[in-house]
Write a protein that holds these residues in place. Structure first.
Motif, PDB file in Angstrom:
ATOM      1  N   GLU A  11     -10.939  -4.417  15.777  1.00 44.64           N
ATOM      2  CA  GLU A  11     -12.013  -4.260  16.772  1.00 44.64           C
ATOM      3  C   GLU A  11     -13.377  -4.049  16.134  1.00 44.64           C
ATOM      4  O   GLU A  11     -14.401  -4.143  16.797  1.00 44.64           O
ATOM      5  N   ASN A  12     -13.371  -3.706  14.861  1.00 45.83           N
ATOM      6  CA  ASN A  12     -14.619  -3.356  14.189  1.00 45.83           C
ATOM      7  C   ASN A  12     -15.119  -4.390  13.194  1.00 45.83           C
ATOM      8  O   ASN A  12     -16.314  -4.433  12.912  1.00 45.83           O
ATOM      9  N   VAL A  13     -14.226  -5.182  12.629  1.00 50.73           N
ATOM     10  CA  VAL A  13     -14.672  -6.157  11.628  1.00 50.73           C
ATOM     11  C   VAL A  13     -13.978  -7.503  11.794  1.00 50.73           C
ATOM     12  O   VAL A  13     -12.886  -7.606  12.349  1.00 50.73           O
ATOM     13  N   ARG A  14     -14.668  -8.506  11.294  1.00 51.22           N
ATOM     14  CA  ARG A  14     -14.064  -9.819  11.134  1.00 51.22           C
ATOM     15  C   ARG A  14     -14.145 -10.179   9.657  1.00 51.22           C
ATOM     16  O   ARG A  14     -15.166  -9.949   9.013  1.00 51.22           O
ATOM     17  N   VAL A  15     -13.052 -10.732   9.105  1.00 56.45           N
ATOM     18  CA  VAL A  15     -13.016 -11.101   7.688  1.00 56.45           C
ATOM     19  C   VAL A  15     -13.470 -12.547   7.538  1.00 56.45           C
ATOM     20  O   VAL A  15     -12.927 -13.442   8.185  1.00 56.45           O
ATOM     21  N   HIS A  16     -14.480 -12.784   6.699  1.00 54.87           N
ATOM     22  CA  HIS A  16     -14.896 -14.159   6.426  1.00 54.87           C
ATOM     23  C   HIS A  16     -14.178 -14.736   5.228  1.00 54.87           C
ATOM     24  O   HIS A  16     -13.708 -15.855   5.237  1.00 54.87           O
ATOM     25  N   ARG A  17     -14.141 -13.967   4.159  1.00 55.98           N
ATOM     26  CA  ARG A  17     -13.385 -14.439   2.993  1.00 55.98           C
ATOM     27  C   ARG A  17     -13.037 -13.256   2.130  1.00 55.98           C
ATOM     28  O   ARG A  17     -13.628 -12.182   2.239  1.00 55.98           O
ATOM     29  N   PHE A  18     -12.047 -13.459   1.279  1.00 56.60           N
ATOM     30  CA  PHE A  18     -11.763 -12.446   0.276  1.00 56.60           C
ATOM     31  C   PHE A  18     -11.354 -13.142  -1.009  1.00 56.60           C
ATOM     32  O   PHE A  18     -10.744 -14.218  -0.985  1.00 56.60           O
ATOM     33  N   ASP A  19     -11.765 -12.544  -2.115  1.00 57.51           N
ATOM     34  CA  ASP A  19     -11.448 -13.070  -3.448  1.00 57.51           C
ATOM     35  C   ASP A  19     -10.773 -11.977  -4.243  1.00 57.51           C
ATOM     36  O   ASP A  19     -11.252 -10.844  -4.273  1.00 57.51           O
ATOM     37  N   ARG A  20      -9.678 -12.329  -4.874  1.00 58.26           N
ATOM     38  CA  ARG A  20      -8.989 -11.382  -5.745  1.00 58.26           C
ATOM     39  C   ARG A  20      -9.592 -11.484  -7.139  1.00 58.26           C
ATOM     40  O   ARG A  20      -9.516 -12.523  -7.782  1.00 58.26           O
ATOM     41  N   GLU A  21     -10.211 -10.406  -7.615  1.00 52.50           N
ATOM     42  CA  GLU A  21     -10.839 -10.414  -8.935  1.00 52.50           C
ATOM     43  C   GLU A  21      -9.827 -10.058 -10.030  1.00 52.50           C
ATOM     44  O   GLU A  21      -9.954 -10.510 -11.161  1.00 52.50           O
ATOM     45  N   SER A  22      -8.884  -9.207  -9.703  1.00 54.21           N
ATOM     46  CA  SER A  22      -7.824  -8.820 -10.646  1.00 54.21           C
ATOM     47  C   SER A  22      -6.562  -8.651  -9.833  1.00 54.21           C
ATOM     48  O   SER A  22      -6.615  -8.218  -8.685  1.00 54.21           O
ATOM     49  N   ILE A  23      -5.435  -8.968 -10.449  1.00 56.12           N
ATOM     50  CA  ILE A  23      -4.172  -8.759  -9.749  1.00 56.12           C
ATOM     51  C   ILE A  23      -3.082  -8.450 -10.750  1.00 56.12           C
ATOM     52  O   ILE A  23      -3.085  -8.985 -11.866  1.00 56.12           O
ATOM     53  N   MET A  24      -2.189  -7.545 -10.370  1.00 55.21           N
ATOM     54  CA  MET A  24      -0.972  -7.296 -11.135  1.00 55.21           C
ATOM     55  C   MET A  24       0.187  -7.265 -10.156  1.00 55.21           C
ATOM     56  O   MET A  24       0.115  -6.606  -9.120  1.00 55.21           O
ATOM     57  N   SER A  44     -22.574  -4.458  15.215  1.00 52.62           N
ATOM     58  CA  SER A  44     -23.977  -4.699  14.829  1.00 52.62           C
ATOM     59  C   SER A  44     -24.210  -6.146  14.391  1.00 52.62           C
ATOM     60  O   SER A  44     -25.338  -6.552  14.169  1.00 52.62           O
ATOM     61  N   ASN A  45     -23.123  -6.889  14.201  1.00 50.38           N
ATOM     62  CA  ASN A  45     -23.193  -8.250  13.666  1.00 50.38           C
ATOM     63  C   ASN A  45     -23.736  -8.284  12.226  1.00 50.38           C
ATOM     64  O   ASN A  45     -24.219  -9.309  11.768  1.00 50.38           O
ATOM     65  N   LYS A  46     -23.655  -7.154  11.528  1.00 50.21           N
ATOM     66  CA  LYS A  46     -24.133  -7.085  10.145  1.00 50.21           C
ATOM     67  C   LYS A  46     -23.088  -7.644   9.186  1.00 50.21           C
ATOM     68  O   LYS A  46     -21.903  -7.329   9.308  1.00 50.21           O
ATOM     69  N   PRO A  47     -23.548  -8.418   8.182  1.00 48.03           N
ATOM     70  CA  PRO A  47     -22.617  -8.814   7.128  1.00 48.03           C
ATOM     71  C   PRO A  47     -22.381  -7.630   6.186  1.00 48.03           C
ATOM     72  O   PRO A  47     -23.314  -6.866   5.901  1.00 48.03           O
ATOM     73  N   ILE A  48     -21.164  -7.484   5.740  1.00 47.01           N
ATOM     74  CA  ILE A  48     -20.807  -6.407   4.814  1.00 47.01           C
ATOM     75  C   ILE A  48     -19.974  -7.014   3.686  1.00 47.01           C
ATOM     76  O   ILE A  48     -19.030  -7.757   3.942  1.00 47.01           O
ATOM     77  N   SER A  49     -20.372  -6.697   2.466  1.00 47.93           N
ATOM     78  CA  SER A  49     -19.639  -7.169   1.296  1.00 47.93           C
ATOM     79  C   SER A  49     -19.019  -5.945   0.635  1.00 47.93           C
ATOM     80  O   SER A  49     -19.718  -4.974   0.341  1.00 47.93           O
ATOM     81  N   ARG A  75     -12.828  -8.553  -3.482  1.00 44.60           N
ATOM     82  CA  ARG A  75     -14.095  -8.518  -2.744  1.00 44.60           C
ATOM     83  C   ARG A  75     -13.887  -9.147  -1.382  1.00 44.60           C
ATOM     84  O   ARG A  75     -13.334 -10.240  -1.284  1.00 44.60           O
ATOM     85  N   TYR A  76     -14.326  -8.448  -0.361  1.00 47.08           N
ATOM     86  CA  TYR A  76     -14.247  -8.933   1.006  1.00 47.08           C
ATOM     87  C   TYR A  76     -15.646  -9.206   1.533  1.00 47.08           C
ATOM     88  O   TYR A  76     -16.556  -8.403   1.317  1.00 47.08           O
ATOM     89  N   SER A  77     -15.788 -10.317   2.240  1.00 43.49           N
ATOM     90  CA  SER A  77     -16.992 -10.559   3.036  1.00 43.49           C
ATOM     91  C   SER A  77     -16.615 -10.385   4.496  1.00 43.49           C
ATOM     92  O   SER A  77     -15.751 -11.115   5.009  1.00 43.49           O
ATOM     93  N   LEU A  78     -17.252  -9.410   5.146  1.00 41.96           N
ATOM     94  CA  LEU A  78     -16.912  -9.037   6.519  1.00 41.96           C
ATOM     95  C   LEU A  78     -18.135  -9.153   7.410  1.00 41.96           C
ATOM     96  O   LEU A  78     -19.271  -9.190   6.926  1.00 41.96           O
ATOM     97  N   THR A  79     -17.907  -9.164   8.712  1.00 43.16           N
ATOM     98  CA  THR A  79     -18.976  -8.878   9.664  1.00 43.16           C
ATOM     99  C   THR A  79     -18.577  -7.638  10.445  1.00 43.16           C
ATOM    100  O   THR A  79     -17.439  -7.546  10.913  1.00 43.16           O
ATOM    101  N   ALA A  80     -19.499  -6.682  10.555  1.00 45.47           N
ATOM    102  CA  ALA A  80     -19.292  -5.533  11.439  1.00 45.47           C
ATOM    103  C   ALA A  80     -19.569  -6.015  12.852  1.00 45.47           C
ATOM    104  O   ALA A  80     -20.681  -6.457  13.158  1.00 45.47           O
ATOM    105  N   LEU A  81     -18.563  -5.961  13.729  1.00 45.31           N
ATOM    106  CA  LEU A  81     -18.672  -6.628  15.031  1.00 45.31           C
ATOM    107  C   LEU A  81     -19.677  -5.965  15.967  1.00 45.31           C
ATOM    108  O   LEU A  81     -20.316  -6.645  16.773  1.00 45.31           O
TER     109      LEU A  81
END
Lengths: 145, 145
Positions: free
Chosen positions: A65-78, A97-102, A89-95
Motif C-alpha cells: 500500500e505504500n510503495v511500488r517497486v520499479h527495479r532492483f539490482d543485486r550487487e552482491s549475493i551468497m 507522495s509519488n516520490k522516487p526512492i532509491s 538496490r531498489y528503485s521505488l515510488t512512495a505511493l
C-alpha cells in the motif's frame, strides 16, 4: 538441480508488492516464520519484527500500500543450500507522495523445504528517511579526522 | 583445511581499531582493494568509498580515532571459498563524547590469495545518527497502514 528457494521467493514477493497477488508468496512462507526489517517504525509502521505467516502477509500488504517497486539490482549475493544473503538496490515510488526512492538493503534469509523460515533485512535507513522527508536532515560533524 | 580469510581479517581489523596496530591488517589488504561503508559522510567523514590499501589504512586510522570496539556478535554469516557475508551487532564507544553506541551492520567481502579485495558495509544509519546525536530525530508518520 532445482532452483534455489531465493528465486521463487523473490518473484513471489515482487508480485505480492506490485500486483497485490499474495497466493504464491503465502505458499512459500513457513507457518512460524521470523521476519525483521530494521528501521524507524514510528515513521514506517511496516518496518520492525513480525512472527508467523499471517503477520508477515499483513506487513507485506502494508508495504504494497505504500510503495511500488520499479527495479532492483543485486550487487552482491551468497547462496548456501538453504540460505541466501544479498546486498541490493531498489528503485521505488512512495505511493502517497509519488516520490522516487532509491534504497540499499542487505538481507539474510533461511529456507526449509522451500519455505522462508527466517529473514533479517538491514536498510541504509538515514538515506531512506531523508528521501522520504524530501529534504536533508542537518547534522553536526561529529567525528575527528 | 586452512582457516577462512575472514577470521584473520576480522582479528587484524579489531587490533587495528582498538590497539592501533595496523601491520597485520596491512598484510591482509590487497593493493587495489575496493572499500565502502554506506552512510552520512558529512557527519562521519570516515564513512564512504575508498580505493587502494593506503586509503583504506588511513580510513581505519580515522575510525580508530573515533571509536573503541567493546564487543561484536555475528547474528548471521555465510562463507564461500573466497567470500563472506555477515550481519553483526557492534558495541562501541564514541571516543569524543564517551557515548556508548550499539550498531547493526551487514558486510559483503571478497578475498583473493588471503587478502581483502572488496568490502561493502551497510549500516542501520538512522539508528547510528540518533545515538551519535544523543537524542531522537522527530519524524512524521508517513506511511499508511
Amino acid at each position: 538441480m532445482t532452483e534455489h528457494s531465493l528465486w521463487g521467493f523473490s518473484r513471489a514477493l515482487y508480485r505480492a508488492i506490485n500486483e497485490r497477488q499474495c497466493e504464491e508468496l503465502e505458499a512459500l512462507i513457513d507457518d512460524d516464520v521470523e521476519w525483521a526489517i530494521y528501521g524507524p517504525i514510528d515513521m514506517f509502521p511496516f518496518l520492525g519484527a513480525r512472527r508467523g505467516r499471517a503477520a508477515v502477509l499483513e506487513v507485506i500488504r502494508q508495504i504494497a500500500e505504500n510503495v511500488r517497486v520499479h527495479r532492483f539490482d543485486r550487487e552482491s549475493i551468497m547462496l548456501g543450500a538453504d540460505s541466501a544473503a544479498s546486498m541490493m538496490r531498489y528503485s521505488l515510488t512512495a505511493l502517497d507522495s509519488n516520490k522516487p526512492i532509491s534504497l540499499r538493503l542487505a538481507h539474510f534469509a533461511q529456507f526449509k523445504a522451500g519455505r522462508l523460515v527466517s529473514i533479517r533485512v538491514l536498510v541504509d535507513t538515514f538515506d531512506l528517511v531523508e528521501q522520504a522527508l524530501g529534504h536533508p536532515i542537518r547534522l553536526p560533524k561529529l567525528a575527528s579526522s
